[in-house]
Design a protein around this motif. Structure first.
Motif, short mmCIF file in Angstrom:
data_model
loop_
_atom_site.label_atom_id
_atom_site.label_comp_id
_atom_site.label_asym_id
_atom_site.label_seq_id
_atom_site.Cartn_x
_atom_site.Cartn_y
_atom_site.Cartn_z
N VAL A 115 -3.56 -2.64 4.59
CA VAL A 115 -3.77 -2.01 3.29
C VAL A 115 -5.28 -1.93 3.06
CG1 VAL A 115 -3.48 -2.41 0.81
CG2 VAL A 115 -1.59 -2.85 2.38
N PRO A 116 -5.80 -0.80 2.52
CA PRO A 116 -7.24 -0.70 2.28
C PRO A 116 -7.74 -1.83 1.39
CG PRO A 116 -6.18 1.43 2.02
CD PRO A 116 -5.08 0.43 2.16
N GLY A 139 1.65 2.98 3.18
CA GLY A 139 2.24 2.32 4.33
C GLY A 139 2.38 0.82 4.17
N GLY A 140 1.58 0.25 3.28
CA GLY A 140 1.67 -1.18 3.03
C GLY A 140 2.71 -1.55 1.99
N PHE A 141 3.27 -0.54 1.29
CA PHE A 141 4.22 -0.81 0.20
C PHE A 141 5.33 0.24 0.24
CE2 PHE A 141 0.04 -2.36 -0.98
CZ PHE A 141 0.30 -3.67 -1.38
N THR A 142 6.02 0.30 1.34
CA THR A 142 7.00 1.36 1.56
C THR A 142 8.25 1.25 0.68
OG1 THR A 142 7.95 0.09 3.38
CG2 THR A 142 6.26 1.72 3.93
N THR A 143 8.50 0.05 0.15
CA THR A 143 9.71 -0.13 -0.66
C THR A 143 9.51 0.24 -2.11
OG1 THR A 143 9.18 -2.46 -1.11
CG2 THR A 143 10.53 -1.98 0.84
N GLN A 144 8.27 0.48 -2.53
CA GLN A 144 8.05 0.85 -3.92
C GLN A 144 7.03 1.98 -4.08
OE1 GLN A 144 5.73 -3.24 -4.91
NE2 GLN A 144 5.80 -1.81 -6.63
N SER A 145 6.89 2.80 -3.04
CA SER A 145 5.99 3.95 -3.14
C SER A 145 6.37 5.00 -2.11
CB SER A 145 4.53 3.52 -2.93
OG SER A 145 4.32 3.09 -1.59
N GLU A 146 5.91 6.21 -2.35
CA GLU A 146 6.11 7.31 -1.42
C GLU A 146 4.98 8.32 -1.59
OE1 GLU A 146 9.68 9.45 -2.31
OE2 GLU A 146 9.16 9.74 -4.43
#
Length: 280
Positions: A115-116, A139-146
């Motif tokens: 994650v940056p 890519g670091g939070f695929t379950t709550q973002s798109e």
């Protein structure tokens, strides 16, 4: 560096009517000054004369004073035209230079990766790297973002953003829309909107206030809604404001996206009918 970002964000966010020649080469603002011009009463004619002389008009429509960016050869003409001027920025080119070079993702110290880190927000970046930032953050939070897209610019660039949600799942809560870089030169808004997204995702699990917000709303964040203009500010003219759409019957380019919403469209005093104006 942070002071420089704020300084140029302030300069760039105010510039409106543009009379700087448009070339394929990068415009050099070395020696240009930013002046505050005190306006006498009944000064409509004076304003039109200033627009002819100035490279950029700042805060158009202001009754008490106008802020203008002036080339070295036009400074005397401005001072002869108006009784009172104050220097706001001694050398606009030097202020722009304080931003430093764009940081590339190829640089080892600033390489974007999931994650940056917060170091991302200490410098300005290329358009391509902003897209990489969004992909790596998501890519670091695929379950709550798109990653989301909202269309394509005149020059074929995809308008790209990120959708963030909390409890209840995607699309289950009222939406909050945050977008930046409507005006191409306002690079600070690109960084600010990205910081919103970064904070909402990286602090969701550790900050109760952020968690409460994300659980209450779905956030749709689009850092660059004027990608063509933004790219142009990085290659040709740092102070370009509009998009890069051609205008039929005119040699001038671009429309001010922020003056082209349906609500109160082309309101008198708020927008220009001249294709060469920064508020067209």
């Amino acid at each position: 560096m942070k002071a420089s970002l704020i300084l140029l964000g302030s300069i760039a966010s105010l510039v409106s009517a543009v009379s700087v020649p448009r070339t394929t080469e990068k415009i050099d603002y070395t020696g240009f000054k930013a002046l505050r011009v005190t306006l006498p009463e009944a000064s409509s004619d004076l304003e039109s004369q200033l627009e002819e002389l100035a490279a950029h008009i700042l805060n158009p429509g202001t009754k008490e004073h106008l802020d203008v960016v002036v080339s070295p050869e036009k400074i005397d003409a401005i001072n002869n035209l108006v009784p009172e001027t104050t220097v706001l920025v001694e050398d606009v080119g030097a202020a722009i230079a304080e931003e430093g070079e764009l940081v590339s993702s190829d640089d080892d110290e600033m390489s974007v990766q999931a994650v940056p880190t917060e170091a991302w927000f200490t410098a300005y970046h290329s358009y391509a790297d902003h897209l990489t930032f969004l992909r790596d953050l998501q890519g670091g939070f695929t379950t709550q973002s798109e990653i989301i897209t909202t269309g394509t610019s005149v020059q074929g660039r995809t308008l790209t953003g990120i959708h963030i949600w909390g409890s209840g799942g995607s699309g289950s809560k009222p939406a909050v829309l945050i977008h930046g870089t409507v005006h191409a030169r306002e690079w600070i808004t690109t960084m600010t909107t990205e910081y919103f997204a970064w904070q909402l995702l990286t602090k969701y699990s550790s900050n109760s206030t952020i968690k409460a917000m994300v659980d209450k709303f779905d956030f749709y964040i689009i850092p660059i809604v004027n990608p063509d203009g933004f790219a142009y500010t990085q290659t040709n003219d740092r102070l370009w404001r509009k998009n890069r759409q051609t205008v039929s019957g005119s040699t001038c380019y671009g429309r001010d996206i922020n003056r082209n919403w349906p609500f109160q469209w082309s309101t008198a005093g708020g927008a220009s009918t001249s294709p060469c104006s920064g508020t067209y």
